[in-house]
Structure formats: C-alpha cells, structure tokens
Design a protein around this motif. Sequence first.
Motif, PDB file in Angstrom:
ATOM      1  N   LEU A 107       0.826  -1.206   0.000  1.00 28.23           N
ATOM      2  CA  LEU A 107       0.000   0.000   0.000  1.00 28.23           C
ATOM      3  C   LEU A 107       0.860   1.254   0.000  1.00 28.23           C
ATOM      4  O   LEU A 107       1.832   1.350   0.760  1.00 28.23           O
ATOM      5  N   ALA A 108       0.480   2.217  -0.844  1.00 24.87           N
ATOM      6  CA  ALA A 108       1.219   3.476  -0.929  1.00 24.87           C
ATOM      7  C   ALA A 108       0.265   4.648  -1.067  1.00 24.87           C
ATOM      8  O   ALA A 108      -0.878   4.495  -1.508  1.00 24.87           O
ATOM      9  N   VAL A 109       0.742   5.809  -0.684  1.00 23.28           N
ATOM     10  CA  VAL A 109       0.030   7.070  -0.889  1.00 23.28           C
ATOM     11  C   VAL A 109       0.902   7.966  -1.754  1.00 23.28           C
ATOM     12  O   VAL A 109       2.098   8.126  -1.489  1.00 23.28           O
ATOM     13  N   LEU A 110       0.295   8.547  -2.785  1.00 23.71           N
ATOM     14  CA  LEU A 110       0.969   9.550  -3.606  1.00 23.71           C
ATOM     15  C   LEU A 110       0.033  10.745  -3.724  1.00 23.71           C
ATOM     16  O   LEU A 110      -1.041  10.655  -4.314  1.00 23.71           O
ATOM     17  N   SER A 111       0.441  11.851  -3.141  1.00 22.40           N
ATOM     18  CA  SER A 111      -0.404  13.038  -3.070  1.00 22.40           C
ATOM     19  C   SER A 111       0.318  14.259  -3.607  1.00 22.40           C
ATOM     20  O   SER A 111       1.552  14.337  -3.543  1.00 22.40           O
ATOM     21  N   ASN A 112      -0.454  15.222  -4.109  1.00 23.24           N
ATOM     22  CA  ASN A 112       0.111  16.523  -4.458  1.00 23.24           C
ATOM     23  C   ASN A 112       0.109  17.465  -3.254  1.00 23.24           C
ATOM     24  O   ASN A 112       0.529  18.609  -3.363  1.00 23.24           O
ATOM     25  N   LYS A 113      -0.375  16.978  -2.113  1.00 21.95           N
ATOM     26  CA  LYS A 113      -0.262  17.728  -0.859  1.00 21.95           C
ATOM     27  C   LYS A 113       1.221  17.779  -0.479  1.00 21.95           C
ATOM     28  O   LYS A 113       1.956  16.825  -0.746  1.00 21.95           O
ATOM     29  N   PRO A 114       1.706  18.864   0.132  1.00 26.18           N
ATOM     30  CA  PRO A 114       3.111  18.903   0.549  1.00 26.18           C
ATOM     31  C   PRO A 114       3.509  17.660   1.340  1.00 26.18           C
ATOM     32  O   PRO A 114       2.728  17.142   2.137  1.00 26.18           O
ATOM     33  N   ASP A 115       4.714  17.179   1.125  1.00 20.56           N
ATOM     34  CA  ASP A 115       5.152  15.889   1.628  1.00 20.56           C
ATOM     35  C   ASP A 115       5.035  15.754   3.144  1.00 20.56           C
ATOM     36  O   ASP A 115       4.540  14.741   3.643  1.00 20.56           O
ATOM     37  N   VAL A 116       5.481  16.748   3.883  1.00 26.74           N
ATOM     38  CA  VAL A 116       5.452  16.663   5.354  1.00 26.74           C
ATOM     39  C   VAL A 116       4.017  16.526   5.853  1.00 26.74           C
ATOM     40  O   VAL A 116       3.701  15.692   6.708  1.00 26.74           O
ATOM     41  N   GLN A 117       3.121  17.356   5.312  1.00 24.36           N
ATOM     42  CA  GLN A 117       1.735  17.322   5.757  1.00 24.36           C
ATOM     43  C   GLN A 117       1.018  16.046   5.305  1.00 24.36           C
ATOM     44  O   GLN A 117       0.163  15.521   6.019  1.00 24.36           O
ATOM     45  N   ALA A 118       1.371  15.536   4.135  1.00 23.87           N
ATOM     46  CA  ALA A 118       0.797  14.264   3.684  1.00 23.87           C
ATOM     47  C   ALA A 118       1.126  13.165   4.684  1.00 23.87           C
ATOM     48  O   ALA A 118       0.255  12.371   5.067  1.00 23.87           O
ATOM     49  N   GLY A 119       2.374  13.125   5.123  1.00 29.61           N
ATOM     50  CA  GLY A 119       2.773  12.131   6.112  1.00 29.61           C
ATOM     51  C   GLY A 119       2.036  12.302   7.427  1.00 29.61           C
ATOM     52  O   GLY A 119       1.605  11.321   8.043  1.00 29.61           O
ATOM     53  N   PHE A 131       0.746   1.875   5.746  1.00 34.23           N
ATOM     54  CA  PHE A 131       1.247   2.075   4.387  1.00 34.23           C
ATOM     55  C   PHE A 131       2.742   1.767   4.292  1.00 34.23           C
ATOM     56  O   PHE A 131       3.518   2.093   5.176  1.00 34.23           O
ATOM     57  N   ASP A 132       3.106   1.154   3.179  1.00 31.60           N
ATOM     58  CA  ASP A 132       4.503   0.832   2.912  1.00 31.60           C
ATOM     59  C   ASP A 132       5.257   2.026   2.348  1.00 31.60           C
ATOM     60  O   ASP A 132       6.491   2.055   2.386  1.00 31.60           O
ATOM     61  N   TRP A 133       4.522   2.998   1.811  1.00 30.94           N
ATOM     62  CA  TRP A 133       5.154   4.182   1.220  1.00 30.94           C
ATOM     63  C   TRP A 133       4.178   5.352   1.301  1.00 30.94           C
ATOM     64  O   TRP A 133       3.004   5.211   0.964  1.00 30.94           O
ATOM     65  N   ILE A 134       4.660   6.501   1.752  1.00 32.76           N
ATOM     66  CA  ILE A 134       3.852   7.727   1.791  1.00 32.76           C
ATOM     67  C   ILE A 134       4.657   8.842   1.151  1.00 32.76           C
ATOM     68  O   ILE A 134       5.777   9.132   1.586  1.00 32.76           O
ATOM     69  N   GLN A 135       4.095   9.458   0.137  1.00 34.89           N
ATOM     70  CA  GLN A 135       4.826  10.525  -0.554  1.00 34.89           C
ATOM     71  C   GLN A 135       3.887  11.642  -0.962  1.00 34.89           C
ATOM     72  O   GLN A 135       2.852  11.424  -1.592  1.00 34.89           O
ATOM     73  N   GLY A 136       4.264  12.853  -0.574  1.00 34.56           N
ATOM     74  CA  GLY A 136       3.564  14.043  -1.033  1.00 34.56           C
ATOM     75  C   GLY A 136       4.428  14.779  -2.039  1.00 34.56           C
ATOM     76  O   GLY A 136       5.422  14.244  -2.535  1.00 34.56           O
ATOM     77  N   GLN A 137       4.051  16.008  -2.320  1.00 40.59           N
ATOM     78  CA  GLN A 137       4.803  16.795  -3.296  1.00 40.59           C
ATOM     79  C   GLN A 137       6.158  17.189  -2.711  1.00 40.59           C
ATOM     80  O   GLN A 137       6.246  17.711  -1.597  1.00 40.59           O
ATOM     81  N   LYS A 138       7.218  16.906  -3.474  1.00 35.87           N
ATOM     82  CA  LYS A 138       8.573  17.201  -3.047  1.00 35.87           C
ATOM     83  C   LYS A 138       9.279  18.054  -4.097  1.00 35.87           C
ATOM     84  O   LYS A 138       8.989  17.954  -5.289  1.00 35.87           O
ATOM     85  N   GLU A 139      10.219  18.849  -3.630  1.00 35.97           N
ATOM     86  CA  GLU A 139      11.061  19.613  -4.546  1.00 35.97           C
ATOM     87  C   GLU A 139      11.838  18.652  -5.439  1.00 35.97           C
ATOM     88  O   GLU A 139      12.383  17.655  -4.970  1.00 35.97           O
ATOM     89  N   GLY A 140      11.869  18.948  -6.710  1.00 34.53           N
ATOM     90  CA  GLY A 140      12.647  18.145  -7.642  1.00 34.53           C
ATOM     91  C   GLY A 140      11.926  16.923  -8.173  1.00 34.53           C
ATOM     92  O   GLY A 140      12.452  16.214  -9.034  1.00 34.53           O
ATOM     93  N   VAL A 141      10.700  16.661  -7.679  1.00 37.74           N
ATOM     94  CA  VAL A 141       9.905  15.536  -8.173  1.00 37.74           C
ATOM     95  C   VAL A 141       8.669  16.098  -8.870  1.00 37.74           C
ATOM     96  O   VAL A 141       7.886  16.812  -8.234  1.00 37.74           O
TER      97      VAL A 141
END
Length: 225
Positions: A107-119, A131-141
């Motif tokens: 299970l993973a989360v991929l959000s356009n919400k800022p990464d820290v707040q998504a977590g 979740f095995d992976w949680i990722q929000g919007q990051k610089e350079g991605v």
Amino acid sequence: MYKACIFDLDGTLADTLESLLFSVNETLKEMGLPYITKDQCRRFVGNGAKVLMEKAIESGGGSAKGRIEEGMERYRRIFDANCTYHVIPYEGIKTLLNTLKSRNIKLAVLSNKPDVQAGKVVEELFGKGMFDWIQGQKEGVPRKPDPSAALAIAESLGAAAEETVYIGDSEVDIATGRAAHMLTVGVAWGFRGAAELEKIGAGCIVSSPDEIVQLIEKKEEKGYE
C-alpha cells in the motif's frame, strides 16, 4: 496478480476538505483578501498547494502575480498547524486497507499535498504501519499527473506498472494512472464525483471502497495484470 495499490489522499482516502478550506481562508484573511467557499475549494484542489493558493487569490478578482510567494509563506505555516483539522477517513477505507494487506498487496500514498503534511495526515488517521510508502509533493519531483513518482513507488514496492492499481478521485489522478499504464480506478465519493469522472472518460469508477477489492478480483480472474 496485482502486487501494489497506490492511493491519492485528498478525496480518496480521507475527507480533508475542511482542513484545506480553513487553512486557505485563514491565509486569505491574513492577506486581506476575500474568502473562498467550500465548493470553490473542492474545485481548486488537486494540483498542489501553489495552484490551490493561486486560484484562491484570483477567485476574489485579484491577481496572484506578486502575491503568491507571500501567500505560500503564510499558507505553509497555517496549513502545517491545521492539516489534520476535521480530517476523517471515508467510510469503509480502513476495512479496504486491511483487506488489501491480508492479500499481501503493498500500500502506498501519492499526493500533491506537501510531503510533510501528507505524512502527518496519513499517520494520524491510519497509524505508522498501514502504508509501505507515503509521498507528497517534493522539490525536484514532478507532481501528478506526471507518472514518474507513481512508477518509482511501484518499483520500490517490487511491482511492475501492470501489477499496480492507481486509485484517485480527480482528473489529475485518472491522468496519472493512465500515463503510468496502471489499472486506474476513480472513486465516486471524492471531491469531483462520478459525473465528472465519467465526463473525463474514467474507465473504472467505484462508488464504495469494497468495490475496489471486487474489481481487482474480477481483473485477476480474467487474466488481467
């Protein structure tokens, strides 16, 4: 067999609209600008915090040019303190996640919400082990609908694109899943609704979380991967 499910966050796993609306309007208040409505916020969400604030500033008839950096500085501070404000998971989501985990699906989360707040939001609602992976919007991605983050997450979870299900509630999510060549599922309970998902040609639309498991089972029975 499907090995991974990647979920959008806002409007898919959780109803986060109150937190977004509150944070945006507190930002606009500090800037001396008119508030936005809940319906406007619902329509503005999906392309990241900067786009949300640009649309919010411009909704009052002004221009975001020259004020967006100020707006983002204020919004980051306010949203960080209020990102879990009145946030709740949608009915049936926790059962769905547990069912998927019981099938050994990552299970993973991929959000356009800022990464820290998504977590913060995900761990507040579902704990640290769901979740095995949680990722929000990051610089350079690149943000969604660019598929690169979704593909990288799937690879990290040991799943090929054709072994991955992408689940979201907006046109951004449908475009992301399709661009990644994943089984793409639109959820009707989110910020856009079934009618808008149908309008953009979403092939798979579910009206309740349990239908996602049913859909996966049907696809696997037919030999789709």
